[in-house]
Each structure stands twice: as C-alpha cells, then as structure tokens.
Design a protein around this motif. Structure first.
Motif, PDB file in Angstrom:
ATOM      1  N   PHE A 107       0.820  -1.207   0.000  1.00 15.52           N
ATOM      2  CA  PHE A 107       0.000   0.000   0.000  1.00 15.52           C
ATOM      3  C   PHE A 107       0.855   1.258   0.000  1.00 15.52           C
ATOM      4  CE2 PHE A 107       0.200  -0.774   4.689  1.00 15.52           C
ATOM      5  CZ  PHE A 107       0.545   0.493   5.148  1.00 15.52           C
ATOM      6  N   VAL A 108       0.205   2.382  -0.255  1.00 16.11           N
ATOM      7  CA  VAL A 108       0.852   3.688  -0.196  1.00 16.11           C
ATOM      8  C   VAL A 108       0.273   4.447   0.986  1.00 16.11           C
ATOM      9  CG1 VAL A 108       1.101   5.928  -1.334  1.00 16.11           C
ATOM     10  CG2 VAL A 108       1.375   3.829  -2.657  1.00 16.11           C
ATOM     11  N   LEU A 109       1.142   4.913   1.863  1.00 17.08           N
ATOM     12  CA  LEU A 109       0.711   5.653   3.042  1.00 17.08           C
ATOM     13  C   LEU A 109       0.053   6.968   2.624  1.00 17.08           C
ATOM     14  CD1 LEU A 109       0.939   5.367   6.166  1.00 17.08           C
ATOM     15  CD2 LEU A 109       2.975   6.804   6.026  1.00 17.08           C
ATOM     16  N   GLY A 110      -1.042   7.302   3.294  1.00 11.28           N
ATOM     17  CA  GLY A 110      -1.734   8.558   3.009  1.00 11.28           C
ATOM     18  C   GLY A 110      -2.026   9.308   4.297  1.00 11.28           C
ATOM     19  N   GLU A 111      -2.736  10.398   4.167  1.00 12.84           N
ATOM     20  CA  GLU A 111      -3.186  11.180   5.316  1.00 12.84           C
ATOM     21  C   GLU A 111      -4.540  11.788   4.983  1.00 12.84           C
ATOM     22  OE1 GLU A 111      -0.579  14.471   6.154  1.00 12.84           O
ATOM     23  OE2 GLU A 111      -0.539  15.184   4.079  1.00 12.84           O
ATOM     24  N   GLY A 112      -5.271  12.208   6.014  1.00  9.14           N
ATOM     25  CA  GLY A 112      -6.566  12.827   5.737  1.00  9.14           C
ATOM     26  C   GLY A 112      -7.530  12.692   6.888  1.00  9.14           C
ATOM     27  N   ALA A 113      -8.753  13.128   6.631  1.00 11.97           N
ATOM     28  CA  ALA A 113      -9.797  13.087   7.652  1.00 11.97           C
ATOM     29  C   ALA A 113     -11.156  13.147   6.985  1.00 11.97           C
ATOM     30  CB  ALA A 113      -9.644  14.254   8.626  1.00 11.97           C
ATOM     31  N   ALA A 114     -12.129  12.616   7.678  1.00 11.60           N
ATOM     32  CA  ALA A 114     -13.534  12.795   7.292  1.00 11.60           C
ATOM     33  C   ALA A 114     -14.352  12.872   8.572  1.00 11.60           C
ATOM     34  CB  ALA A 114     -14.034  11.655   6.420  1.00 11.60           C
ATOM     35  N   MET A 115     -15.222  13.846   8.641  1.00  8.11           N
ATOM     36  CA  MET A 115     -16.165  13.961   9.751  1.00  8.11           C
ATOM     37  C   MET A 115     -17.575  14.027   9.173  1.00  8.11           C
ATOM     38  SD  MET A 115     -14.444  13.825  12.611  1.00  8.11           S
ATOM     39  CE  MET A 115     -15.588  14.454  13.841  1.00  8.11           C
ATOM     40  N   LEU A 116     -18.499  13.400   9.872  1.00  5.96           N
ATOM     41  CA  LEU A 116     -19.892  13.328   9.432  1.00  5.96           C
ATOM     42  C   LEU A 116     -20.799  13.918  10.508  1.00  5.96           C
ATOM     43  CD1 LEU A 116     -19.856   9.552   8.394  1.00  5.96           C
ATOM     44  CD2 LEU A 116     -19.267  11.502   6.941  1.00  5.96           C
TER      45      LEU A 116
END
Length: 422
Positions: free
Chosen positions: A235-244
């Motif tokens: 896999f390729v490391l990522g970053e981020g966020a999601a809020m609902l």
C-alpha cells in the motif's frame, strides 16, 4: 423504538482536490494522488512515496494560535467537522450543547508533533537524557490522543459525549459506529463522528518499511498502489480526515435536511490470531459482514456496491475476496467492488471514515468509484473489482469494510433513505 440514524453532513480532507466535492471528483475520476514524499527527506527509506495533502491551515480559517497548539491530525479533524456542520445546514449556535457529541477515530494520534518535539528535546536523538526545558507547552496534548476529540468539541461547542476510538485501521469505521450507537440509545441528538490521521512521518514510514507492507515502487509513484492486481507491491501511506454529521432520521426529515444515507448496520470482530497476519479464509471479516447485514435487515442480494478495504497487499486482497464469497454467497460474483485506496492511499485510522463518506456519496451520485491501476487481475481475486473507470449504476445500499492490525475486522451497511423498511 430505536432511532434511525442519518448522515446529513460530510466533510473530507484527502489528497487531491480540496473539500468533499474535490474528494469525490478525485476518487470517482480514478486519479491517483501519489508522489515522492515531500514532508521530510525520504531517501533513507525503502518506500519513499505517499499520498500527501497540500494543506494551508490559514486557508481553512485556523488561527496562528490554533495552528501552534494543534497537531496536523487535529487540524484536519476540526476543518472537516466545520465543513460537515456547514453542509448539514446546522447552525452551531443553535445546537443544544448538552445534546451534541463527538466521536473521533485515529490510529496514530498526534504522531507528527510527537516526533518533532522528541527531536527537539533530544537534540535530534543525540542526548541520552532529554531536556524538557525545550519542550513545547502543548507536548502533553500530542501525547494524549483524546486531544483530537477535545479540539473538535471545543470548536463546535459540543458538551455531550466525546471520545477517541483507536482500533488501528478500522478506527474510522468504529468511531462512526460509536456515534451511531450514542444517537440510537438517546445519549445525543447530533454527533460529529469520523476520523483523522496524519501519519506521514519518519517513524511511521520506518515502521511499515520494517514489515515491508508499503510499496517500494518509488520509480513510478502514480501506479505504486494496485489493489487486487497480480503485480501489486503493497500500500501507499496517506493522510486525511472525514467527519460526518449524524442525527435522528425523522428529525432530519422534519427540518428538511438532505439525507446522504442512513446507517443501518454495523459489526466488528477480532481474529485473535496475529498482529499483522490474516487467515486466508476471511472468516472474521465474513462474520462481521453477516452481523452487519443482519442488524440492517438487508439480505446479501440487497448490496449494490462493496467499498473494500483494498489496501494493495497480497494477503489482504485474498483475505477480503474470501470473506466476500463467504458472507455474500453467489451474490459476491455479481456485486461491484472497488478500493479508493488506489487513489487516496491508506491514511490508517482515518481511511474508514473517508470510505464511509465515499459510500454515502456513491449513493448520492449513483456511481461506483473505480479501483485505479487495476490492469492485471489476480486470478485468486476473481470478483468484479471495477477497474480503472467509474461505473454508473443505481447504488441504493453499500457495504463498506475495514481490516486493521491486531486482527480488527469491521463492516457497515449504508442505504438510501427509504430503501428498506424497518
């Protein structure tokens, strides 16, 4: 009567174009966001590619004091919570603070700031005993992952239940599910639920290098992540966020809110087997899927799309394929499956919440996002893994799954409002 829970607001920060709209355009367009790491000098590492966010906190309304105080992951969480709340049509000033809660998932917490501060107090590792005189006054915040939930709660004025869920790579799914349960049981009327991780740092890259889980295809970053492909390399490391924004479905309809989806079922299991290993039969993931479908009262044949964990490792891809066959029976061969990690990478604890957002948007748009870079199908992954190009189709019910180190397996069922009767 158990309350039904709706998603009425979505906020996303992911590699590629900014915001929820940009995120959907990126994943539905199948445009990988991978590049050589720029956050630090990666030349010493086996895997030197990642899915990074070009993030300017000031552009998103964070003050210099907030930027100084908050780790990058906390900044992501606050920015996406604000976007979700605005998208839901909710005025923060009109929320009942005591009836508003926060549930944030994270696998590695405030890693970027912790590593930076350790480098300072140890003089880049040269001091055998660190000098706390050089430590940031906010260092305790970086040590305690609960600061992520606190920052969101402070920002939106939530005085109800607040917590951080940390179950590895299923953290995002599990945190959203926790928010759902709080609303169902009457503990809150509105929950800001999701996850955030910013793991692109030397220590995290070194950890995954050690177990050879990340792709070494540094010569061709764009194609480094290839879930379900016979030539996959990790896999390729990522970053981020999601809020609902989660709220009672009837209340959402009464105020005329747009309902992206109803969260109908969830289940989690643990394989009690190995820290990073997976049994090839997929039994625990299959059990989670079956339990989630049972809670949702949706038959296997009612699933229109499966949002896979799809990390791009050989053992995960084959484990998932076996789990889908075990849980969905013959329908596993008919339902489209895809992995958005082929586009935005694996942001560890955050990705589960990002995938819930993608699942809700797939329902909204009647579109199955593709598995980018899938050009040489693994014969043992013989399901409909939607390669390269998105597929237009009616998508009323989505199954989204996650698999995490430690043996965690989670599954969630989302449906268009009114798709199934209770």
């Amino acid at each position: 009567m158990t309350r039904r829970v709706a998603i009425t607001g979505i906020g996303v920060l992911a590699p590629g174009a900014p915001g929820t709209k940009g995120f959907w355009e990126t994943v539905s367009g199948g445009r990988p966001t991978f590049r050589t790491i720029t956050a630090f000098d990666p030349s010493r590492y086996r895997s030197r590619v990642a899915a990074e966010i070009d993030f300017d906190p000031g552009r998103y309304g964070l003050t210099p004091r907030q930027v100084r105080r908050m780790d990058r992951a906390a900044q992501f969480a606050v920015v996406t919570a604000r976007e979700a709340l605005a998208a839901s049509g909710r005025d923060p000033g009109e929320l009942d603070p005591a009836r508003t809660g926060v549930s944030v998932g994270s696998a590695v917490g405030c890693t970027v700031s912790l590593e930076r501060e350790y480098s300072v107090v140890s003089d880049s590792g040269r001091l055998p005993v660190v000098d706390p005189a050089y430590a940031s006054p906010h260092l305790p915040d970086y040590l305690v992952p609960a600061s992520l939930a606190r920052e969101v709660a402070w920002d939106v004025g939530a005085e109800g239940p607040a917590c951080v869920v940390s179950t590895g790579c299923t953290s995002g799914l599990d945190a959203v599910a926790h928010g759902v349960e709080i609303i169902r049981e009457g503990g809150a009327d509105v929950m800001l639920a999701g996850a955030s991780d910013a793991p692109i740092s030397p220590i995290t890259v070194a950890c995954f290098d050690a177990i050879k889980a990340t792709s070494p295809d540094n010569h061709d970053p764009e194609h480094a992540c290839r879930p379900f492909d016979a030539t996959r390399s990790g896999f390729v490391l990522g970053e981020g966020a999601a809020m609902l924004v989660l709220e009672d479905l009837d209340a959402a309809r009464a105020r005329g809110a747009h309902v992206h989806a109803e969260i109908r079922g969830f289940a989690s299991r643990c394989n009690a087997y190995h820290m990073t290993g997976l049994r090839p039969d997929g039994a625990e993931m299959a059990a989670a899927i079956e339990a989630a479908l049972a809670e949702a009262r949706v038959p296997a044949e009612g699933v229109d799309y499966v949002n896979a964990h799809g990390s791009g490792t050989r053992q995960n891809d084959r484990h998932e394929t076996a789990a889908f066959k075990r849980a969905l029976g013959g329908h596993a061969y008919r339902v489209p499956v895809s992995s958005i990690k082929s586009v935005v990478g694996h942001s560890l604890g955050a990705i589960g919440a990002i995938e819930v957002a993608a699942s809700a948007l797939a329902i909204d748009h009647g579109l199955v996002p593709p598995t980018a870079n899938l050009r040489h199908a693994d014969p043992e992954c013989d399901l409909d893994y939607v390669p390269v190009t998105a597929r237009e189709q009616r998508t009323g019910t989505v199954l989204t799954v996650g698999s995490g180190f430690g043996g965690f397996q989670s599954a969630m069922v989302l449906s268009a409002p009114g798709r199934w009767r209770r």
